[in-house]
Write a protein that holds these residues in place. Sequence first.
Motif, PDB file in Angstrom:
ATOM      1  N   GLU A   1       0.587  -1.279  -0.251  1.00  0.00           N
ATOM      2  CA  GLU A   1      -0.209   0.168  -0.096  1.00  0.00           C
ATOM      3  C   GLU A   1       1.287   1.415  -0.092  1.00  0.00           C
ATOM      4  OE1 GLU A   1      -2.890   0.308   3.527  1.00  0.00           O
ATOM      5  OE2 GLU A   1      -4.524  -1.275   2.574  1.00  0.00           O
TER       6      GLU A   1
ATOM      7  N   VAL B   1       1.109   4.546  -2.799  1.00  0.00           N
ATOM      8  CA  VAL B   1       0.449   5.552  -2.645  1.00  0.00           C
ATOM      9  C   VAL B   1       2.128   6.359  -2.919  1.00  0.00           C
ATOM     10  CG1 VAL B   1       0.410   7.257  -0.647  1.00  0.00           C
ATOM     11  CG2 VAL B   1      -0.854   5.155  -0.058  1.00  0.00           C
TER      12      VAL B   1
ATOM     13  N   ALA C   1       1.532   6.937  -6.722  1.00  0.00           N
ATOM     14  CA  ALA C   1       0.788   8.161  -7.058  1.00  0.00           C
ATOM     15  C   ALA C   1       1.369   9.540  -6.834  1.00  0.00           C
ATOM     16  CB  ALA C   1      -0.844   7.773  -6.284  1.00  0.00           C
ATOM     17  N   LEU C   2       2.428   9.258  -5.970  1.00  0.00           N
ATOM     18  CA  LEU C   2       2.549  10.556  -5.404  1.00  0.00           C
ATOM     19  C   LEU C   2       3.511  11.299  -6.400  1.00  0.00           C
ATOM     20  CD1 LEU C   2       2.486  11.084  -1.506  1.00  0.00           C
ATOM     21  CD2 LEU C   2       0.808  11.761  -3.082  1.00  0.00           C
TER      22      LEU C   2
ATOM     23  N   LEU D   1       2.730  12.524  -9.455  1.00  0.00           N
ATOM     24  CA  LEU D   1       2.349  13.483  -9.141  1.00  0.00           C
ATOM     25  C   LEU D   1       3.648  14.786  -9.297  1.00  0.00           C
ATOM     26  CD1 LEU D   1       0.304  16.563  -9.031  1.00  0.00           C
ATOM     27  CD2 LEU D   1       1.568  15.460  -6.125  1.00  0.00           C
TER      28      LEU D   1
ATOM     29  N   LYS E   1       5.071  17.430 -12.422  1.00  0.00           N
ATOM     30  CA  LYS E   1       5.372  18.474 -12.049  1.00  0.00           C
ATOM     31  C   LYS E   1       6.872  18.850 -12.700  1.00  0.00           C
ATOM     32  CE  LYS E   1       1.465  20.462 -10.646  1.00  0.00           C
ATOM     33  NZ  LYS E   1       0.785  20.755 -10.701  1.00  0.00           N
TER      34      LYS E   1
ATOM     35  N   GLN F   1       7.537  20.233  -4.911  1.00  0.00           N
ATOM     36  CA  GLN F   1       6.260  19.810  -4.593  1.00  0.00           C
ATOM     37  C   GLN F   1       6.319  19.581  -2.849  1.00  0.00           C
ATOM     38  OE1 GLN F   1       2.534  19.888  -5.881  1.00  0.00           O
ATOM     39  NE2 GLN F   1       3.775  21.293  -7.525  1.00  0.00           N
TER      40      GLN F   1
ATOM     41  N   THR G   1       4.294  19.426  -0.333  1.00  0.00           N
ATOM     42  CA  THR G   1       3.261  18.555   1.107  1.00  0.00           C
ATOM     43  C   THR G   1       3.356  17.173   0.854  1.00  0.00           C
ATOM     44  OG1 THR G   1       2.000  20.577   0.583  1.00  0.00           O
ATOM     45  CG2 THR G   1       1.022  18.243   1.153  1.00  0.00           C
ATOM     46  N   ALA G   2       4.436  17.027  -0.944  1.00  0.00           N
ATOM     47  CA  ALA G   2       4.143  15.708  -1.587  1.00  0.00           C
ATOM     48  C   ALA G   2       5.189  14.986  -0.996  1.00  0.00           C
ATOM     49  CB  ALA G   2       4.304  15.482  -3.887  1.00  0.00           C
TER      50      ALA G   2
ATOM     51  N   GLU H   1      -4.051  18.976  -5.209  1.00  0.00           N
ATOM     52  CA  GLU H   1      -3.326  18.432  -6.018  1.00  0.00           C
ATOM     53  C   GLU H   1      -3.001  16.701  -5.863  1.00  0.00           C
ATOM     54  OE1 GLU H   1      -1.511  21.433  -9.089  1.00  0.00           O
ATOM     55  OE2 GLU H   1      -0.292  21.068  -7.316  1.00  0.00           O
ATOM     56  N   VAL H   2      -2.148  16.806  -4.510  1.00  0.00           N
ATOM     57  CA  VAL H   2      -2.042  15.669  -3.573  1.00  0.00           C
ATOM     58  C   VAL H   2      -3.131  14.519  -3.594  1.00  0.00           C
ATOM     59  CG1 VAL H   2      -0.967  14.552  -1.308  1.00  0.00           C
ATOM     60  CG2 VAL H   2       0.264  16.228  -2.505  1.00  0.00           C
TER      61      VAL H   2
ATOM     62  N   ALA I   1      -3.895  13.655  -6.763  1.00  0.00           N
ATOM     63  CA  ALA I   1      -2.935  12.036  -7.038  1.00  0.00           C
ATOM     64  C   ALA I   1      -3.647  10.634  -6.185  1.00  0.00           C
ATOM     65  CB  ALA I   1      -1.658  12.012  -6.677  1.00  0.00           C
ATOM     66  N   LEU I   2      -4.043  10.962  -5.036  1.00  0.00           N
ATOM     67  CA  LEU I   2      -4.037   9.873  -4.406  1.00  0.00           C
ATOM     68  C   LEU I   2      -5.833   8.957  -4.347  1.00  0.00           C
ATOM     69  CD1 LEU I   2      -2.631  11.206   0.157  1.00  0.00           C
ATOM     70  CD2 LEU I   2      -1.729   8.974  -2.379  1.00  0.00           C
TER      71      LEU I   2
ATOM     72  N   LEU J   1      -6.078   7.096  -7.144  1.00  0.00           N
ATOM     73  CA  LEU J   1      -5.595   5.604  -6.420  1.00  0.00           C
ATOM     74  C   LEU J   1      -6.725   5.148  -5.767  1.00  0.00           C
ATOM     75  CD1 LEU J   1      -3.464   3.707  -5.945  1.00  0.00           C
ATOM     76  CD2 LEU J   1      -2.748   4.631  -3.843  1.00  0.00           C
TER      77      LEU J   1
ATOM     78  N   ALA K   1      -3.585   4.793   2.447  1.00  0.00           N
ATOM     79  CA  ALA K   1      -3.931   6.310   1.763  1.00  0.00           C
ATOM     80  C   ALA K   1      -4.874   6.753   2.273  1.00  0.00           C
ATOM     81  CB  ALA K   1      -4.562   5.779  -0.118  1.00  0.00           C
TER      82      ALA K   1
ATOM     83  N   ARG L   1      -8.941  12.457 -11.007  1.00  0.00           N
ATOM     84  CA  ARG L   1      -8.077  13.521 -10.736  1.00  0.00           C
ATOM     85  C   ARG L   1      -8.041  14.993 -11.891  1.00  0.00           C
ATOM     86  NH1 ARG L   1      -3.449  14.462 -14.278  1.00  0.00           N
ATOM     87  NH2 ARG L   1      -3.460  13.128 -15.722  1.00  0.00           N
TER      88      ARG L   1
END
Lengths: 219, 219
Positions: A85, A89, A92-93, A96, A100, A149, A151-152, B88-89, B92-93, B96, B152, B204
Amino acid sequence: METLGGITGRSLTVAELVDVLRSAIVGGDLVPNQRLVEADLAAEYGASRGNIRAALAELTVEGLVERVQNRGARVRAVSVEEAVEITEVRAALEALCARKAAERITADEAAELQKLAGRMKDAVERGDRDSYSECNQILHARVIDISAQQTAAATIHRLRGQAVRFQFRLARQPGRPAVSLPQHLAIIDAVCAHNPDAAAHAMRVHLESVADVIRSTHT
Amino acid sequence: METLGGITGRSLTVAELVDVLRSAIVGGDLVPNQRLVEADLAAEYGASRGNIRAALAELTVEGLVERVQNRGARVRAVSVEEAVEITEVRAALEALCARKAAERITADEAAELQKLAGRMKDAVERGDRDSYSECNQILHARVIDISAQQTAAATIHRLRGQAVRFQFRLARQPGRPAVSLPQHLAIIDAVCAHNPDAAAHAMRVHLESVADVIRSTHT
DNA sequence: GTACAAGAAATTGTTGACAATCTTGAATGT
DNA sequence: ACATTCAAGATTGTCAACAATTTCTTGTAC
């Protein structure tokens, strides 16, 4: 028990203890499911129990430590399912971030990544696993960096800490570089070509293949 | 100052304080940049300063509170740029999650989502914003639930807490439902049709349009 | 009037002590 | 021999006092 490596003069602050304990956990000095008795840790690291306690509380929120009411803390044991998992995740991040990064990358940064691509090909040819593994880490870090990014990046970093044990085994898998090298090169190509969709897709495919490998190790 | 709504008999435990303070922050009772003086909070909530302190430490790791050495804690003020990043995060999540939900959804769950689609269309036709907003939340929650992605889900939940203030304004935007309804319906269709790629894409696109709206409020 | 410095007040950081809770193990009865 | 009870030890949860730091206030010199 004695103080381990720390500055022995004064006692450690909470922030320092968080760093020390986090390193000990992700570094494997404290193994999964190991009990973390506050008094023992306090003696070991030469800190007060209160500070140890505060540090454990923070690491619990970070997901590295597990606590149950009145029964104390343990190093959290991440199951294979959770590791999968977490990697999904991350897929996915980091996808992103790759997207960018492809939008923002400068010529200098592109040149840097191309150079890294060369080093990776070279390392695989020579069968130099350590060098390849190092380049791998640098690539992921640079893409996240270029994406800007925050946060990501913070989320990825936290999750990586939890699953680092699985990531570690993976690099030693025989035949793994042959699979991952073209994936890495595809990521670099797409990011450097300012192709956000392709970059995101390449990164997602790459990390989902990592997730598949982790999944297969359990079955 | 007096105890607010809590059980006045015994003093609050750390875990309870975390919940109470989190609610106060996301609920807007404690506004961004407001100073959080430990002694004051202790008096207000009838708890010891030590427990307040521990609770603030946890909320700091969660990203709701900001602390600087020797200068105390404040309610973290999330900038527009950060809110965009967070969304944006989330995009992406939740993409998913939508992907996984499309893979796992059962017939019963699909029927439930279709029913929700009907309610949403109905609410927009009637101009019932409250009902539409409620359905919106239910939809996102159900998709995450059906996906069964714990990692997630936890990450999304944490991030939502940080940006809830912006989400709140958004729902009141005039003409917003007309834009978001087809996006929501597309998500439901793709998930129910067991189409992972389409579901992820629809989710998304939806949340990136939310990010765009947040972005435009600042300019 | 402004800048600077020193002291006072406020606030956070840390610690050790005490209370509450859980675990262990021996004693007892069946 | 086995289950139960209960007490002792170990461990966590909470608190209030003390120390360190920052911020505010006041006084003074220029």
